[in-house]
Design a protein around this motif. Structure first.
Motif, PDB file in Angstrom:
ATOM      1  N   UNK A  77       2.197   3.691   2.185  1.00  0.00           N
ATOM      2  CA  UNK A  77       2.620   3.486   0.800  1.00  0.00           C
ATOM      3  C   UNK A  77       1.394   3.128  -0.041  1.00  0.00           C
ATOM      4  N   UNK A  78       0.826   4.106  -0.700  1.00  0.00           N
ATOM      5  CA  UNK A  78      -0.415   3.897  -1.449  1.00  0.00           C
ATOM      6  C   UNK A  78      -0.224   2.929  -2.608  1.00  0.00           C
ATOM      7  N   UNK A  79       0.917   2.975  -3.265  1.00  0.00           N
ATOM      8  CA  UNK A  79       1.178   2.058  -4.378  1.00  0.00           C
ATOM      9  C   UNK A  79       1.208   0.614  -3.888  1.00  0.00           C
ATOM     10  N   UNK A  80       1.918   0.357  -2.791  1.00  0.00           N
ATOM     11  CA  UNK A  80       1.989  -0.999  -2.231  1.00  0.00           C
ATOM     12  C   UNK A  80       0.615  -1.459  -1.760  1.00  0.00           C
ATOM     13  N   UNK A  81      -0.152  -0.559  -1.156  1.00  0.00           N
ATOM     14  CA  UNK A  81      -1.499  -0.909  -0.683  1.00  0.00           C
ATOM     15  C   UNK A  81      -2.402  -1.271  -1.854  1.00  0.00           C
ATOM     16  N   UNK A  97      -6.255   7.837  -6.729  1.00  0.00           N
ATOM     17  CA  UNK A  97      -6.680   9.202  -7.078  1.00  0.00           C
ATOM     18  C   UNK A  97      -5.789  10.232  -6.383  1.00  0.00           C
ATOM     19  N   UNK A  98      -5.443  11.273  -7.112  1.00  0.00           N
ATOM     20  CA  UNK A  98      -4.641  12.379  -6.583  1.00  0.00           C
ATOM     21  C   UNK A  98      -3.368  11.897  -5.887  1.00  0.00           C
ATOM     22  N   UNK A  99      -2.908  10.728  -6.264  1.00  0.00           N
ATOM     23  CA  UNK A  99      -1.668  10.206  -5.719  1.00  0.00           C
ATOM     24  C   UNK A  99      -1.726   9.721  -4.286  1.00  0.00           C
ATOM     25  N   UNK A 100      -2.945   9.692  -3.679  1.00  0.00           N
ATOM     26  CA  UNK A 100      -2.934   9.296  -2.266  1.00  0.00           C
ATOM     27  C   UNK A 100      -4.137   8.509  -1.758  1.00  0.00           C
ATOM     28  N   UNK A 101      -5.111   8.153  -2.582  1.00  0.00           N
ATOM     29  CA  UNK A 101      -6.225   7.337  -2.077  1.00  0.00           C
ATOM     30  C   UNK A 101      -6.874   6.525  -3.187  1.00  0.00           C
ATOM     31  N   UNK A 102      -7.547   5.433  -2.787  1.00  0.00           N
ATOM     32  CA  UNK A 102      -8.390   4.654  -3.685  1.00  0.00           C
ATOM     33  C   UNK A 102      -9.484   3.991  -2.861  1.00  0.00           C
TER      34      UNK A 102
END
Length: 117
Positions: A77-81, A97-102
């Protein structure tokens, strides 16, 4: 004939300036206990699911940060992370970025990626 070199990576070395502070930071970020021993005064090993992170202050002086991620931690869960990293007052280098990494950085400038896989 195949290669005698295996395809499994078991350990990643992370250069840190202060192994005790780095141990506390990484263990807090990952939610794991900081109950292991610092070995030889400069090494701390964090055993994760499939890899060991070796925090090593002896190699720090030779390290040159290039701004690229050293590796990435998986998340479901990228948002929670992202919200968790913000709550930990981690140095956030990028938005999601691109809905899946930071990207974030540790206190020594090592860039780490968090990636939804």
């Amino acid at each position: 004939m195949g290669s005698p070199i295996g395809t499994r990576i078991s350990t990643i070395f992370i250069p840190v300036s202060d192994v005790t502070k780095a141990r506390d930071w990484y263990c807090d970020l990952l939610g794991v206990p900081a109950d292991g021993e610092i070995v030889h005064g400069h090494i701390y090993v964090i055993s994760l699911d499939n890899v060991n992170l070796v925090l090593d202050s002896k190699i720090f002086e030779k390290f040159k940060c290039d701004g690229m991620p050293r590796f990435h931690f998986d998340t479901l869960d990228i948002e929670a992370a992202y919200e968790y990293a913000v709550s930990k007052v981690v140095n956030i280098l990028t938005e999601i970025e691109n809905g899946h990494w930071f990207n974030i950085s540790d206190p020594d400038g090592n860039v780490l990626m968090i990636c939804q896989c």
